[in-house]
Design a protein around this motif. Structure first.
Motif: not given
Length: 595
Positions: A29-51
């Motif tokens: 469960k700790a590993d899963a929460k850590h991966r979710e936080r890392e994914a939230a931090n990288e979400a902004g950069d990835s939305s700009q690159d999608e276009a």
């Protein structure tokens, strides 16, 4: 569990084993929460690159059907096993502490409830019962056991087979057995009539004992491991050996090989099945004559006699044997079929001596008249002595007895009989009926004796007087009754014939402590045979006239010196084989070595 206070040992059986595996789901469960936080931090950069991303081509692939071999590898892989462990449902347990009442209650089951060992009947077992409890027999193993036994078979397994198979297996392994021993092996509950019926199918009666049939040992389509001879020829040769033992207690291997034309190894196998070797005598039947069985089962003996008569006729036809007249059994005697005991031989000799008494008297009178009329030896007095009944009995016994005669000085027979002569005749010097043997060199008896001596020394180049007398007695046993050689041959006449046949006496210097008898110290050798080995043999005999035993290198050097450098190893081996024997690294003339 071993309480310290009482010193008792309590053994508790295990009814099951429970495996406890650790669970680290909180770390997952700790590993899963850590991966979710890392994914939230990288979400902004990835939305700009999608276009800005270009359209990519997607390739669709269809998986091929999985083979059985690939499926087996996948099932045995570590990843698959981990997946199966993960899918296994969890069993939640409740933990109770050491001081808890429930723990104390469960712990009481580990202690014995009774105060005495009478109630513990499970522990009062014999060693065999305890072993059976530890390792019970498997039903599948019992089914997998072969029905037919192997070469090594226990008696317990043997008695589970039918009676006919038990008899066949026992006779095939033992080969020769008395009927009483066979009954003891089969058990007391077996009917002897059924055993008699079964034994006659797989064995033949020899001297009151049962010998396994040849076709049992050599089945059809098999062959000899030594010579490759087919089974039919082996069975015929072994039947000949068995038939010879129905005639006599003794068999000579060389005579069997000469008749059957089989190799020495095959003949030795036949004899080892049913006989034991005796030095300077031959092969003796391995078991004593079972007269008790002969008396108890005359019907079986008669049936076996008829079978042996048929086998004898077949052997006479195949091997071109001279039909032997078997002596009839006297009334009241119960001897084996084809086997004549010592008392029976005496009785037969007496009857034949009485029948031939008139013939012997006429022959004696004719010789007396010839000697009186001869003027060659006028001063010689003919020794006239009656033919006693004892002398006739001894002569006929020597003619009929097929066993090799013991010619040693201490033998009882030698004190009464010398090469067929009664003691009264042999004691009167070296003459025969009052005249020296040299005067009868042209008689039929002398010619017959000369032929025997020449043929014997052509086969065996070196013989002691003891061995020559033994071979002569064997030759007498093979002659028909009434043959001229039964008239009496003295030792001196035999030696004179040997010297006249181109042989010489070799004065071997025996050691002072030798155990050889006087007859064994008289060594004769063929001096000239007309072949290329005469010179080599003469050199070898001269060496042994000065030495009792010699090393091979000395013989080799002497032969090379006398016969030249071109002497090959094969020629040296041949002359050594013809005249000598090796013992303890030294070479001796045949018949002179005392082991």
């Amino acid at each position: 569990m071993l309480p310290r206070s009482t010193g008792e040992l309590h053994l508790t059986p295990l009814h099951g084993i429970l495996q406890l595996r650790p669970s680290f789901s909180y770390l997952d469960k700790a590993d899963a929460k850590h991966r979710e936080r890392e994914a939230a931090n990288e979400a902004g950069d990835s939305s700009q690159d999608e276009a800005e991303e270009d359209v990519k081509q997607i390739t669709v692939r269809f998986s091929r059907p999985e083979s059985e071999q690939a499926r087996q590898r996948r099932v045995q892989s570590y990843e698959f096993l981990q997946k199966k462990h993960a899918e296994e449902p969890w069993v939640h347990l409740h933990y109770y502490g050491l001081r808890d009442s429930r723990s104390e209650h469960e712990r009481q089951y580990l202690l014995c409830q009774g105060s005495s060992g009478v109630e513990n009947t499970e522990l009062v077992k014999s060693p065999s019962e305890y072993l059976m409890m530890l390792m019970p027999p498997s039903q599948e193993e019992e089914k997998d056991k072969p029905v037919a036994p192997s070469n090594v078979l226990s008696m317990a397994q043997l008695r589970t087979l039918p009676l006919a198979d038990q008899i066949k297996i026992l006779m095939k392994n033992v080969k020769v057995m008395p009927f009483a021993n066979l009954m003891s092996l089969l058990g007391p509950s077996i009917d002897s009539v059924a055993v008699l019926r079964g034994i006659q199918k797989v064995a033949m009666l020899v001297q009151g004992n049962w010998v396994v049939k040849s076709d049992i040992l050599y089945p059809k389509d098999s062959s000899s491991p030594h010579s490759g001879v087919p089974a039919e020829v082996l069975c015929r040769g072994r039947d000949f050996v068995m038939w010879k033992f129905t005639q006599n207690r003794w068999v000579v291997r060389k005579e069997v090989a000469a008749v059957t034309k089989l190799c020495a190894e095959d003949v030795k196998d036949f004899l080892e099945h049913m006989a034991v070797v005796r030095i300077n005598k031959g092969w003796e039947f391995i078991l004593p004559y079972d007269g008790e069985f002969i008396k108890k089962h005359p019907d079986v003996v008669q049936r076996q006699h008829m079978l042996w008569t048929g086998i004898q006729a077949k052997l006479e036809k195949v091997y071109n044997l001279v039909k032997e007249t078997m002596p009839k059994k006297p009334d009241g005697q119960s001897g084996p079929v084809g086997l004549v005991s010592g008392d029976q031989r005496v009785q037969v000799a007496k009857r034949q001596a009485q029948q031939n008494h008139a013939l012997l008297e006429r022959e004696l009178q004719r010789r007396k008249e010839q000697l009186r009329a001869s003027s060659v030896l006028p001063a010689v007095r003919i020794k006239e002595e009656p033919v006693s009944e004892e002398g006739e009995e001894e002569e006929e016994r020597g003619a009929e007895d097929e066993q090799p005669m013991d010619t040693s000085p201490g033998g009882g027979l030698h004190s009464r009989l010398a090469n067929g002569l009664p003691a009264a005749r042999a004691a009167g010097g070296d003459s025969f009926n009052g005249h020296p043997p040299s005067g009868s060199a042209g008689t039929p008896v002398a010619r017959e004796l000369r032929a025997f001596v020449e043929a014997t020394f052509q086969r065996q180049f070196v013989l002691t007087l003891s061995e020559l007398k033994r071979l002569f007695n064997l030759h007498l046993a093979s002659l028909p009754p009434g043959h001229m050689l039964f008239s009496g041959i003295s030792d001196r006449m035999l030696q004179d014939t040997v010297l006249a046949a181109g042989c010489k006496q070799i004065l071997v210097p025996f050691p002072p402590q030798t155990a050889a008898s006087p007859d064994e110290q008289k060594v004769f050798a063929l001096w000239e045979s007309g072949d290329m080995s005469d010179q080599h043999r003469q050199v070898l005999l001269e060496i042994f006239s000065k030495n009792y035993r010699v090393r091979r290198n000395m013989i080799q050097s002497r032969l090379t010196q006398e016969c030249g450098e071109d002497l090959s190893k094969q020629e040296v081996d041949k002359v050594l084989k013809d005249c000598c024997v090796s013992y303890g690294g030294m070479w001796y003339l045949k018949g002179t070595v005392q082991s």
